[in-house]
Design an enzyme around this catalytic site. Structure first.
Site, mmCIF file in Angstrom:
data_model
loop_
_atom_site.group_PDB
_atom_site.id
_atom_site.type_symbol
_atom_site.label_atom_id
_atom_site.label_comp_id
_atom_site.label_asym_id
_atom_site.label_seq_id
_atom_site.Cartn_x
_atom_site.Cartn_y
_atom_site.Cartn_z
ATOM 1 N N THR A 77 34.114 5.488 53.937
ATOM 2 C CA THR A 77 34.994 5.542 55.106
ATOM 3 C C THR A 77 35.709 6.879 55.234
ATOM 4 O OG1 THR A 77 37.059 4.613 55.964
ATOM 5 C CG2 THR A 77 36.726 4.399 53.627
ATOM 6 N N ASP A 78 36.117 7.202 56.448
ATOM 7 C CA ASP A 78 36.917 8.428 56.650
ATOM 8 C C ASP A 78 38.331 8.281 56.091
ATOM 9 O OD1 ASP A 78 37.950 6.654 58.554
ATOM 10 O OD2 ASP A 78 37.776 8.034 60.255
ATOM 11 N N GLU A 79 38.740 7.027 55.784
ATOM 12 C CA GLU A 79 40.121 6.817 55.323
ATOM 13 C C GLU A 79 40.386 7.461 53.968
ATOM 14 O OE1 GLU A 79 41.868 3.010 55.836
ATOM 15 O OE2 GLU A 79 40.871 2.652 57.735
ATOM 16 N N TYR A 81 43.244 -0.074 50.039
ATOM 17 C CA TYR A 81 41.833 -0.061 50.482
ATOM 18 C C TYR A 81 41.234 1.334 50.360
ATOM 19 C CZ TYR A 81 37.935 0.456 53.760
ATOM 20 O OH TYR A 81 36.720 0.790 54.328
ATOM 21 N N SER A 128 40.794 2.553 46.870
ATOM 22 C CA SER A 128 39.662 1.931 46.152
ATOM 23 C C SER A 128 38.334 2.514 46.628
ATOM 24 C CB SER A 128 39.685 0.399 46.310
ATOM 25 O OG SER A 128 39.426 0.015 47.646
ATOM 26 N N LYS A 129 38.228 2.822 47.921
ATOM 27 C CA LYS A 129 36.997 3.436 48.430
ATOM 28 C C LYS A 129 36.867 4.871 47.894
ATOM 29 C CE LYS A 129 34.279 2.034 50.991
ATOM 30 N NZ LYS A 129 33.041 1.231 50.814
ATOM 31 N N LEU A 174 41.283 -4.757 64.808
ATOM 32 C CA LEU A 174 42.006 -4.658 66.082
ATOM 33 C C LEU A 174 41.228 -5.163 67.299
ATOM 34 C CD1 LEU A 174 44.540 -3.716 67.626
ATOM 35 C CD2 LEU A 174 43.435 -1.477 67.868
ATOM 36 N N HIS A 199 51.225 3.350 57.398
ATOM 37 C CA HIS A 199 50.225 3.430 58.469
ATOM 38 C C HIS A 199 49.767 4.873 58.732
ATOM 39 C CE1 HIS A 199 49.242 1.585 62.707
ATOM 40 N NE2 HIS A 199 48.187 2.129 62.128
HETATM 41 P P1 NAD Z 1 32.936 -6.530 56.252
HETATM 42 O O1 NAD Z 1 34.227 -6.905 55.618
HETATM 43 O O2 NAD Z 1 32.636 -7.008 57.626
HETATM 44 O O3 NAD Z 1 31.729 -7.015 55.323
HETATM 45 C C1 NAD Z 1 31.734 -6.867 53.936
HETATM 46 C C2 NAD Z 1 30.610 -7.738 53.366
HETATM 47 O O4 NAD Z 1 30.620 -7.565 51.935
HETATM 48 C C3 NAD Z 1 30.776 -9.224 53.645
HETATM 49 O O5 NAD Z 1 29.558 -9.781 54.060
HETATM 50 C C4 NAD Z 1 31.210 -9.804 52.313
HETATM 51 O O6 NAD Z 1 30.795 -11.139 52.107
HETATM 52 C C5 NAD Z 1 30.531 -8.841 51.337
HETATM 53 N N1 NAD Z 1 31.229 -8.794 50.040
HETATM 54 C C6 NAD Z 1 32.561 -8.624 49.833
HETATM 55 N N2 NAD Z 1 32.831 -8.671 48.521
HETATM 56 C C7 NAD Z 1 31.641 -8.862 47.873
HETATM 57 C C8 NAD Z 1 31.264 -8.976 46.521
HETATM 58 N N3 NAD Z 1 32.190 -8.939 45.540
HETATM 59 N N4 NAD Z 1 29.957 -9.125 46.211
HETATM 60 C C9 NAD Z 1 29.033 -9.173 47.198
HETATM 61 N N5 NAD Z 1 29.327 -9.095 48.501
HETATM 62 C C10 NAD Z 1 30.621 -8.938 48.841
HETATM 63 O O7 NAD Z 1 32.874 -4.948 56.158
HETATM 64 P P2 NAD Z 1 32.294 -3.882 57.196
HETATM 65 O O8 NAD Z 1 33.344 -3.552 58.171
HETATM 66 O O9 NAD Z 1 30.961 -4.311 57.635
HETATM 67 O O10 NAD Z 1 32.151 -2.617 56.211
HETATM 68 C C11 NAD Z 1 30.965 -2.431 55.447
HETATM 69 C C12 NAD Z 1 31.118 -1.157 54.631
HETATM 70 O O11 NAD Z 1 31.317 -0.040 55.494
HETATM 71 C C13 NAD Z 1 32.317 -1.161 53.685
HETATM 72 O O12 NAD Z 1 31.941 -0.539 52.494
HETATM 73 C C14 NAD Z 1 33.374 -0.354 54.425
HETATM 74 O O13 NAD Z 1 34.241 0.284 53.509
HETATM 75 C C15 NAD Z 1 32.505 0.649 55.153
HETATM 76 N N6 NAD Z 1 33.072 1.158 56.415
HETATM 77 C C16 NAD Z 1 33.538 0.300 57.381
HETATM 78 C C17 NAD Z 1 34.011 0.829 58.589
HETATM 79 C C18 NAD Z 1 34.512 -0.077 59.689
HETATM 80 O O14 NAD Z 1 35.050 0.423 60.686
HETATM 81 N N7 NAD Z 1 34.359 -1.383 59.610
HETATM 82 C C19 NAD Z 1 34.018 2.206 58.801
HETATM 83 C C20 NAD Z 1 33.557 3.053 57.783
HETATM 84 C C21 NAD Z 1 33.064 2.513 56.595
HETATM 85 O O1 DAU Z 2 38.385 4.440 59.664
HETATM 86 C C1 DAU Z 2 37.450 3.568 59.100
HETATM 87 C C2 DAU Z 2 38.117 2.252 58.770
HETATM 88 O O2 DAU Z 2 38.373 1.596 60.008
HETATM 89 C C3 DAU Z 2 37.282 1.362 57.859
HETATM 90 O O3 DAU Z 2 37.117 1.994 56.609
HETATM 91 C C4 DAU Z 2 37.956 0.010 57.652
HETATM 92 O O4 DAU Z 2 37.100 -0.830 56.894
HETATM 93 C C5 DAU Z 2 38.201 -0.609 59.017
HETATM 94 O O5 DAU Z 2 38.899 -1.816 58.854
HETATM 95 C C6 DAU Z 2 38.993 0.342 59.913
HETATM 96 O O6 DAU Z 2 40.348 0.496 59.410
HETATM 97 P P1 DAU Z 2 41.633 0.495 60.390
HETATM 98 O O7 DAU Z 2 42.792 0.115 59.595
HETATM 99 O O8 DAU Z 2 41.697 1.753 61.189
HETATM 100 O O9 DAU Z 2 41.165 -0.682 61.406
HETATM 101 P P2 DAU Z 2 41.997 -1.901 62.068
HETATM 102 O O10 DAU Z 2 41.104 -2.521 63.079
HETATM 103 O O11 DAU Z 2 42.615 -2.764 61.034
HETATM 104 O O12 DAU Z 2 43.173 -1.135 62.820
HETATM 105 C C7 DAU Z 2 42.902 -0.171 63.820
HETATM 106 C C8 DAU Z 2 44.240 0.378 64.280
HETATM 107 O O13 DAU Z 2 44.945 -0.642 64.990
HETATM 108 C C9 DAU Z 2 45.153 0.789 63.139
HETATM 109 O O14 DAU Z 2 45.913 1.930 63.544
HETATM 110 C C10 DAU Z 2 46.083 -0.407 62.953
HETATM 111 C C11 DAU Z 2 46.193 -0.966 64.371
HETATM 112 N N1 DAU Z 2 46.362 -2.432 64.459
HETATM 113 C C12 DAU Z 2 45.520 -3.233 63.778
HETATM 114 C C13 DAU Z 2 45.630 -4.599 63.830
HETATM 115 C C14 DAU Z 2 44.698 -5.494 63.051
HETATM 116 C C15 DAU Z 2 47.337 -2.970 65.288
HETATM 117 O O15 DAU Z 2 48.099 -2.223 65.952
HETATM 118 N N2 DAU Z 2 47.446 -4.323 65.360
HETATM 119 C C16 DAU Z 2 46.650 -5.169 64.650
HETATM 120 O O16 DAU Z 2 46.841 -6.414 64.747
#
Ligand code: NAD
Ligand code: DAU
Length: 350
Positions: free
Chosen positions: A131-133, A156, A159-160, A196, A290
Site C-alpha cells: 500500500t501507499d500508506e 495497519y 504492519s504493511k 468509505l 488520520h
Molecule cells: P480485504 O480485507 O478485502 O481482503 C483480505 C483477504 O485476506 C480476505 O479475503 C481475508 O479473508 C484474507 N485473509 C485475512 N487474513 C488472513 C489470514 N491470516 N490467512 C489467510 N487469509 C487471510 O483486502 P483488500 O482491500 O482486498 O486488500 C488486499 C491487499 O491489497 C492487502 O494486502 C492490502 O494491504 C493491499 N492494498 C489494498 C488497497 C485498498 O485500497 N483496498 C490498496 C493498496 C493495497
Molecule cells: O491507500 C491505500 C489504502 O486505502 C489501503 O492500504 C487500505 O487497505 C484501504 O483500506 C485504504 O485505506 P483508507 O484508510 O484510506 O481507506 P478508508 O476507506 O478506510 O478511508 C478513506 C478515507 O475516508 C480516509 O481519509 C478516512 C475517511 N473515512 C473513512 C470511513 C470508513 C471517513 O471519513 N468516514 C468513514 O466512515
C-alpha cells in the site's frame, strides 16, 4: 502448466486478481488460499469457481506448519500475496491481528517459498502486494515515489511497512526473487462496506447518516480495482526482480468532495430528488492519527511496464454504484451478523 498461489483471493482486490488470472491464463493452475475472515467471501468468485484451473484452499497464513505443507504439496511456481488485515480503523481497535497476519503471516509465506524452492529460484517469483500508506502522510504538495522514505502512521500501515521490509530482506539476504507494488486507494465491486465508498453507498440506500471523519478534508488517490488487477498482472509477469513499483489513479479527491459526487450519482440512480443524499452527510470524530493526504507518482510502472489506469473517477464511481445497486443481496449478506457489532463500536459508542 504453472501452479500459482494467490493469497487473500476471496477478498476485495484478491477476487478481481483471481478472476483475471483464471480467465486469462488457462495454462496456470490458480490456487486461492484464504482464511475467510469477515472480509473473505467466496460469493465474490462464484463465476469462476467451477473452472478446471481454479482451486480454493481454506487456511490461515499465520499457521507456519500448514503453509510449509501447502508449499510442499503444490510446488508453486509463483506467489501473489494479497492476504492481509486491511482496514485502518480496525487496526486502531485491534492492532495484534494486523501484526500476526500482515507480518508473521508474510514471513511464513516467505519461508514456505524459500524452503520449497530450495534456494533454486530459476523461474520463480514472490510478489508482495502493498500500500501507499507505508510512506506516511503528504502535506499539500508532493507525490510518493518508490524512493520516498517509509514513515507509516497507523498500526495497519506499520504492519504493511514491516512486511515490505521483510520481503526485501529475503531478497537481499537469500536472493529470493521478489517484486513489490504499493498502490493507492482502490474502489469498485465487492469491497467490504467498512471502507468509505461502499459504507456510504450502503448508508445512503438505507437513509442512514454518512459518517465523515473530521472536516472531510483528507485526500486520497482513487483507483478502480480492475485497473489495479491489470497492474498486478503486468508487474507479476514483467516486473524486474527486486524492484518496487508504485500504482495510483492520479485521481486525488477530498473525502467530502468524493462523497458529494457519490451522493449525486446515488440520487440519480435511486430516482431521488437531487440533494437528498447530501443531507445524510454527518461529520463525526476524526480517525486517530488520520493521514492528511496520499498521492502516488506512478510514472515508473507507466514508463517501464506500459501500465496506465483505464478509468477516470466519474466513470468508475458510476460503475461501482450500479454494481452495488444490482447486488443488494451481496451487500445485505455481508452486513449481517458481525458487521453490526463492528459498526456499533466504530461509530455509535465513541
Ligand atoms: P480485504 O480485507 O478485502 O481482503 C483480505 C483477504 O485476506 C480476505 O479475503 C481475508 O479473508 C484474507 N485473509 C485475512 N487474513 C488472513 C489470514 N491470516 N490467512 C489467510 N487469509 C487471510 O483486502 P483488500 O482491500 O482486498 O486488500 C488486499 C491487499 O491489497 C492487502 O494486502 C492490502 O494491504 C493491499 N492494498 C489494498 C488497497 C485498498 O485500497 N483496498 C490498496 C493498496 C493495497
Ligand atoms: O491507500 C491505500 C489504502 O486505502 C489501503 O492500504 C487500505 O487497505 C484501504 O483500506 C485504504 O485505506 P483508507 O484508510 O484510506 O481507506 P478508508 O476507506 O478506510 O478511508 C478513506 C478515507 O475516508 C480516509 O481519509 C478516512 C475517511 N473515512 C473513512 C470511513 C470508513 C471517513 O471519513 N468516514 C468513514 O466512515
Amino acid at each position: 502448466m504453472k501452479t500459482i498461489l494467490i493469497t487473500g483471493g476471496a477478498g476485495f482486490i484478491g477476487s478481481h486478481v483471481v478472476r483475471r488470472f483464471v480467465n486469462k491464463y488457462p495454462e496456470y493452475k490458480i490456487v486461492n488460499l484464504d482464511a475467510l475472515t469477515y472480509a473473505g467471501n467466496l460469493e465474490n468468485l462464484k463465476d469462476v469457481d467451477t473452472l478446471p484451473n481454479y482451486e480454493f484452499v481454506k487456511g490461515d497464513i499465520n499457521d507456519a506448519a500448514f503453509i510449509s505443507a501447502l508449499f510442499a504439496k503444490y510446488q508453486f511456481d509463483g506467489v501473489l500475496h494479497l492476504a492481509a488485515e486491511s482496514h485502518v480503523d480496525r487496526s486502531i481497535l485491534d492492532p495484534m491481528s494486523f501484526i500476526m497476519t500482515n507480518i508473521v503471516g508474510t514471513v511464513n509465506l516467505l519461508n514456505g517459498a524459500r524452503e520449497s524452492w530450495k534456494n533454486n529460484f530459476e523461474g520463480k517469483r514472490f510478489y508482495h502486494i502493498s500500500t501507499d500508506e507505508v510512506y506516511g502522510s503528504l502535506g499539500e504538495t508532493g507525490l510518493f515515489l518508490e524512493t520516498t522514505s517509509y514513515d507509516p502512521q497507523s498500526p495497519y500501515s506499520a504492519s504493511k511497512a514491516s512486511s515490505d521490509h521483510l520481503v526485501r530482506a529475503y531478497h537481499n539476504t537469500y536472493k529470493l526473487p521478489i517484486v513489490i507494488t504499493n498502490c493507492s486507494n482502490n474502489y469498485g465491486p465487492n469491497q467490504f462496506p467498512e471502507k468509505l465508498i461502499p459504507l456510504a453507498i450502503h448508508n445512503i440506500s438505507h437513509n442512514k447518516p454518512i459518517p465523515i471523519y473530521g472536516k472531510g478534508e483528507n485526500i486520497r488517490d482513487w483507483l478502480y480495482v480492475e485497473d489495479h488487477a491489470a497492474a498486478i498482472d503486468l508487474a507479476f509477469h514483467k516486473g524486474k526482480d527486486g524492484e518496487t513499483y508504485n500504482i495510483g489513479g492520479n485521481n486525488e479527491l477530498t473525502n467530502i468532495g468524493l462523497i458529494r459526487q457519490l451522493c449525486k450519482t446515488m440520487d440519480k440512480k435511486l430516482g431521488r430528488e437531487e440533494g437528498s443524499s447530501e443531507k445524510l452527510i454527518t461529520y463525526v470524530k476524526d480517525r486517530a492519527g488520520h493521514d492528511l493526504r496520499y498521492a502516488i507518482d506512478s510514472s515508473k510502472i507507466q514508463r517501464e511496464l506500459g501500465w496506465k489506469p483505464s478509468l477516470q473517477f466519474e466513470e468508475g464511481i458510476e460503475k461501482t454504484v450500479v454494481w452495488y445497486l444490482d447486488n443488494t443481496e451481496w451487500l445485505e449478506n455481508v452486513v449481517s451478523g458481525a458487521y453490526d457489532k463492528y459498526y456499533e463500536k466504530q461509530y455509535l459508542t465513541r
